[in-house]
Enzyme design. Structure first.
Site, PDB file in Angstrom:
ATOM      1  N   LYS A  54      28.719  31.184  43.428  1.00 53.87           N
ATOM      2  CA  LYS A  54      27.980  31.905  42.386  1.00 53.87           C
ATOM      3  C   LYS A  54      26.510  31.518  42.391  1.00 53.87           C
ATOM      4  O   LYS A  54      25.627  32.376  42.311  1.00 53.87           O
ATOM      5  CB  LYS A  54      28.590  31.610  41.011  1.00 53.87           C
ATOM      6  CG  LYS A  54      29.935  32.259  40.759  1.00 53.87           C
ATOM      7  CD  LYS A  54      30.527  31.778  39.439  1.00 53.87           C
ATOM      8  CE  LYS A  54      31.890  32.404  39.189  1.00 53.87           C
ATOM      9  NZ  LYS A  54      32.559  31.862  37.991  1.00 53.87           N
ATOM     10  N   GLN A  98      33.154  27.886  33.538  1.00 59.44           N
ATOM     11  CA  GLN A  98      34.183  28.056  34.562  1.00 59.44           C
ATOM     12  C   GLN A  98      35.557  27.612  34.035  1.00 59.44           C
ATOM     13  O   GLN A  98      35.703  26.516  33.503  1.00 59.44           O
ATOM     14  CB  GLN A  98      33.820  27.230  35.808  1.00 59.44           C
ATOM     15  CG  GLN A  98      34.773  27.382  36.966  1.00 59.44           C
ATOM     16  CD  GLN A  98      34.805  28.792  37.534  1.00 59.44           C
ATOM     17  OE1 GLN A  98      33.768  29.429  37.665  1.00 59.44           O
ATOM     18  NE2 GLN A  98      35.981  29.280  37.848  1.00 59.44           N
ATOM     19  N   ASP A 121      31.071  36.945  31.334  1.00 59.23           N
ATOM     20  CA  ASP A 121      32.475  37.060  31.732  1.00 59.23           C
ATOM     21  C   ASP A 121      33.198  38.134  30.920  1.00 59.23           C
ATOM     22  O   ASP A 121      34.267  38.602  31.305  1.00 59.23           O
ATOM     23  CB  ASP A 121      33.198  35.716  31.532  1.00 59.23           C
ATOM     24  CG  ASP A 121      33.466  35.012  32.847  1.00 59.23           C
ATOM     25  OD1 ASP A 121      33.433  35.665  33.902  1.00 59.23           O
ATOM     26  OD2 ASP A 121      33.737  33.788  32.822  1.00 59.23           O
TER      27      ASP A 121
END
Length: 305
Positions: A54, A98, A121
């Site tokens: 990422k 995460q 997200d």
């Protein structure tokens, strides 16, 4: 194989190219650089690889990348304090924590502590509600990537019969909402659905996101249907031999049996190389969208639902 292969790797590259173009224009015309902050708690090997990827891609498209690596025993209070700091930082437009988190941390509490406008997200309860009621929201990356590929392949999805196999909050439910938003007739099925095979056989679009390796055989697929395989499962592959430690080598498979499904489908995503690459590409797209919204600028076309 008779199906058209939907190349997620190539499509993700085009999405990242579009993102890079938007980032360049934001810098040149508005002196604004989108920023993505990724928080990793602990040392899960898969998460570490994912976070590195990422960060690398964030920089490649010209955005600012902020990484925070915290010890596995980090307290909930300290993690929430970091999120609060990032919420208030005007240079950070997207925040991603995460998952999975260590067991002593409450994932729902942590996710819902993120400013919904920076929740790239799309997991915050506010974004879930906004998506479910057809309002502007941050959209979860994997379903968004799947929708982009379906739109690219079909053009209009209006009136198509879609079956989503899987009811997770991360993929199944938001995928169904996105398909409804594009005027599909949608069924959410799962492992306990009665006559699941017959339900799937009626679908023009099948999105498999149940997390069971090769659960969907080819004879479940309607001739000419489009299959989006979200599953990423690792299974033993004795035909590949053994590793140095004597363990059996493995391979990645989806939730669909690829060969038999490809023989009947009109189009299908492979595993690997299908939906997976789109997830990070859509994370970058969401960060640009969040940046534009934060600055009262027009949202980039084609990068959101």
């Amino acid at each position: 194989m008779s199906a058209t292969l939907i190349d997620g790797k190539a499509f993700a590259a085009t999405v990242r190219e579009k993102v890079a173009g938007h980032v360049a224009r934001l810098k040149e015309e508005h002196d604004v650089t989108p920023g993505l902050a990724v928080v990793l708690v602990g040392e899960d090997p898969a998460s570490q690889v994912y976070v590195r990827s990422k960060g690398k891609m964030t920089v490649e498209v010209g955005m600012n990348s902020y990484e925070y690596k915290l010890d596995a025993d980090t307290s909930e209070a300290d993690l929430l304090a970091l999120i609060d700091k990032l919420n208030k930082d005007a240079d950070v437009h997207g925040i991603l924590v995460q998952l999975p988190l260590p067991g002593h941390l409450d994932e729902d509490l942590v996710i819902n502590a993120i400013d919904p406008a920076k929740d790239v997200d799309g997991f915050h309860i506010s974004n879930v509600g906004l998506l479910g009621t057809g309002q502007k929201s941050m959209v979860p990356c994997t379903p968004l990537g799947s929708l982009m590929m379906l739109r690219d392949h079909h053009g209009s999805l209006s009136g198509m019969n879609a079956v989503v196999i899987g009811r997770s909050n991360i993929v199944g439910k938001p995928m169904a909402q996105l398909l409804l938003g594009d005027s599909c007739t949608v069924t959410i099925a799962h492992s306990r659905t009665k006559d699941l095979a017959d339900v799937v056989r009626r679908a023009d679009i099948v999105v498999a996101a149940v997390g069971r390796p090769e659960m969907v055989p080819g004879d479940w697929i309607k001739q000419g249907a489009t299959v989006i395989d979200v599953g990423i499962n690792r299974i033993d592959a004795p035909e590949k031999g053994t590793n140095e430690d004597g363990s059996v080598k493995t391979r990645l498979v989806g939730d669909c049996h690829f060969e038999s499904c490809a023989a009947r489908a009109g189009a299908i995503t492979p595993v690997p190389g299908g939906v997976g690459p789109m997830t990070i590409a859509c994370l970058l797209a969401n960060t640009v969208t969040a940046c534009c919204r934060a600055n009262g600028l027009a949202e980039p076309e084609g990068l959101t639902a």
